[in-house]
Design an enzyme around this catalytic site. Structure first.
Site, short mmCIF file in Angstrom:
data_model
loop_
_atom_site.label_atom_id
_atom_site.label_comp_id
_atom_site.label_asym_id
_atom_site.label_seq_id
_atom_site.Cartn_x
_atom_site.Cartn_y
_atom_site.Cartn_z
N GLU A 264 -0.72 3.59 -1.99
CA GLU A 264 -0.31 2.26 -1.54
C GLU A 264 0.73 2.49 -0.46
O GLU A 264 1.75 3.13 -0.71
CB GLU A 264 0.26 1.46 -2.70
CG GLU A 264 0.66 0.05 -2.29
CD GLU A 264 1.77 -0.50 -3.14
OE1 GLU A 264 2.75 -0.99 -2.56
OE2 GLU A 264 1.66 -0.42 -4.38
N CYS A 299 6.66 -4.33 -1.64
CA CYS A 299 5.46 -4.07 -0.84
C CYS A 299 4.70 -5.35 -0.54
O CYS A 299 3.84 -5.36 0.35
CB CYS A 299 4.56 -3.07 -1.56
SG CYS A 299 4.40 -3.37 -3.32
#
Length: 524
Positions: A264, A299
């Site tokens: 990620e 994020c």
């Protein structure tokens, strides 16, 4: 439980000999606590060897054994008590309430995967019975998923608990039956040590193989690349920068046996403010609160806002600017993250066609970040690749589009994202319907009338997306299906009944729901 600056390799604790590092308080820049020994190449190789030795025994444990192990880890983390929160606060600058919530999420993830393992649905057990009278005859075919092998997990900087030593990647890999080696993040070494020893304690209490879990400290590009290149490692879980994720992908692809990397990496999480929604007076404050939550170090931080040029949209932008100017500066996680944030907003301010709308207060010390909001038009955005880069922190760019066609053009231009958000009412249904197919191709999670910060740990959650949000858009790092990343299917043809695993046996002793001859059969 004390903090001694020790790593965990199987059931041993040790301090590496390749040098030492100390945790840094981000607010004061002062060094904290004991020296932490760095792993040597021999340490990383030993961890890999132990994981390889443990693999067959650990993957053969029963669902109940693995579920009990995950629950033991969760309880051991809770048993650390206030020391864990106090250490994490001092190392990260995050407030107590945030860290207590993150500890709850970490424990919740472990317990969710304990339930997933007990339910057994993740195995996708499938049976196609033999059909000897068919021409040609069909053999007896049975399918289940097995653990892929030892996994390396790289702890994240921004979640010292939920995405670190015993976080989602570790929990899902252990649930799948994979031994795990964690490369702890240098931003919170003492926190990592406390959690690592809690996992180590659970391994011993559950009488599991020694190499089921190890944790190393070290410089990411050196120790991390060595771990990623080791023949015993069969998959990697990573949360961090695009540069770091791509480097691991390159290493994994160039091995003699290439392995999957579930990274990620980068996302700016666009938010589309459609005309009908702009009448909501609370919208601007909600956006700014989401942008500055955790000093923008999520994020899923909303780093891009898009809307159609209008008086109402200008009013939203004005209200958002006022709300942002009222926000105090707050401490970021590390000096390195703070430095990168300052460099990012400096670059943004220097791009032609981009206007600085507002900045937050300048109070604070050490790694305190001042929130920033910028404005540009669609033509500038489309012509300026640098505006697509993530700025990790409380900064966002507003794009004013001339019409619906230009709004859709920007949406088509976007890179892969973790999330995409649409604020709309019934009056916006046609425009929202035209955006939805585009956003499905761009993002792993699509929200309506909310904000993307906050990721629910649940069966339906997807925390992933097309590159560069992640390295593999087919998977998620949060939610029950995260276990699929660390499993692979195996088909068993005409295997004698006495050799079949319990999940494929005719008697179905594990009481699984199974697909038998094309029909789902529920356990009796």
């Amino acid at each position: 439980m004390q903090i001694n600056g020790e790593m965990v390799i199987g059931q041993r604790t040790l301090r590496g000999t390749a040098g030492v590092v100390q945790a840094i308080n981000p607010a004061t820049h002062e060094k904290m606590g004991p020296d932490f020994g760095l792993a040597t190449e021999a340490d990383s190789d030993a961890a890999c060897a132990l994981a390889q030795q443990a693999f067959d025994a650990y993957r053969s444990t029963t669902p109940e054994q693995r579920a009990a192990f995950l629950e033991a880890i969760a309880q051991n983390i809770l048993d650390i008590g206030p020391l864990l929160i106090e250490r994490a606060m001092s190392e990260t600058g995050l407030p107590q309430a945030r860290l207590e919530g993150e500890r709850g999420r970490t424990v919740g993830q472990l317990r969710l995967f304990a339930k997933v393992v007990r339910d057994g649905y993740y195995l996708d057990a499938t049976i196609d019975s033999a059909l000897p009278d068919r021409a040609p005859p069909r053999p007896d075919l049975r399918l289940r998923k097995i653990a892929i092998g030892p996994v390396v997990v790289f702890g994240a900087s921004n979640f010292p608990l939920a995405f670190s030593v015993a976080g989602g990647d570790t929990a899902s890999a252990l649930a799948a039956g994979c031994p795990v080696i964690v490369k702890a993040h240098g931003a919170h070494l003492g926190t990592a040590e406390l959690v690592g020893k809690a996992v180590q304690k659970a391994v011993a209490a559950c009488a599991l193989p020694e190499g089921t879990f190890s944790m190393l400290f070290g410089e990411g590009r050196q120790i991390g690349q060595r771990l990623a290149g080791h023949a015993a490692i069969k998959a990697i879980g990573f949360t961090g920068s695009r540069a770091g994720g791509v480097a691991l992908m390159r290493t994994a692809a160039q091995r003699k046996e290439p392995i999957p990397v579930y990274a990620e990496m980068s996302s700016i999480n666009p938010v589309f403010m459609l005309p009908g929604a702009l009448g909501n007076a609370a919208l601007a404050q909600g956006f700014v609160d989401s942008l500055t939550l955790g000093v923008g170090q999520f994020c899923t931080n909303p780093g891009l806002v898009l809307g159609l040029a209008s008086e109402q949209f200008d009013q939203f932008v004005k209200a958002a600017s006022a709300a942002l100017e009222a926000k105090s500066a707050a401490t970021m996680l590390t000096p390195g993250i703070h430095k990168a944030y300052v460099e990012g907003i400096t670059r943004m301010s220097g791009i032609a066609g981009v206007q600085l709308l507002a900045q937050g207060k300048t109070d604070g010390q050490g790694c305190a970040a001042q929130a920033s909001l910028y404005l540009t038009d669609a033509a500038t955005y489309l012509a300026t690749p640098a505006l697509e880069d993530e700025i990790f922190g409380p900064a966002s760019l507003v794009i004013r589009c001339r019409d619906e066609a230009e709004l859709r053009q920007v949406a088509e231009h976007l890179e892969g994202q973790l999330t995409a958000t649409v604020h709309a009412t019934a009056d916006d249904r046609a425009l929202a319907a035209s955006l939805l197919p585009i956003l499905e191709r761009k993002a792993g999670r699509i929200l309506f009338n909310g904000f993307p910060t906050g990721v629910e740990v649940a069966h339906a959650m997807v925390h992933g997306g097309p590159f560069p949000a992640t390295s593999d858009s087919r998977s998620t790092s949060v939610g029950a299906t995260a276990i699929d990343r660390f499993l692979r299917p195996v088909c068993y043809q005409n295997v004698p009944a006495e050799l079949l695993s319990a999940d494929l046996a005719d008697a179905n002793p594990l009481k699984l729901a199974r697909l038998v001859d094309g029909t789902m059969q529920l356990p009796k």
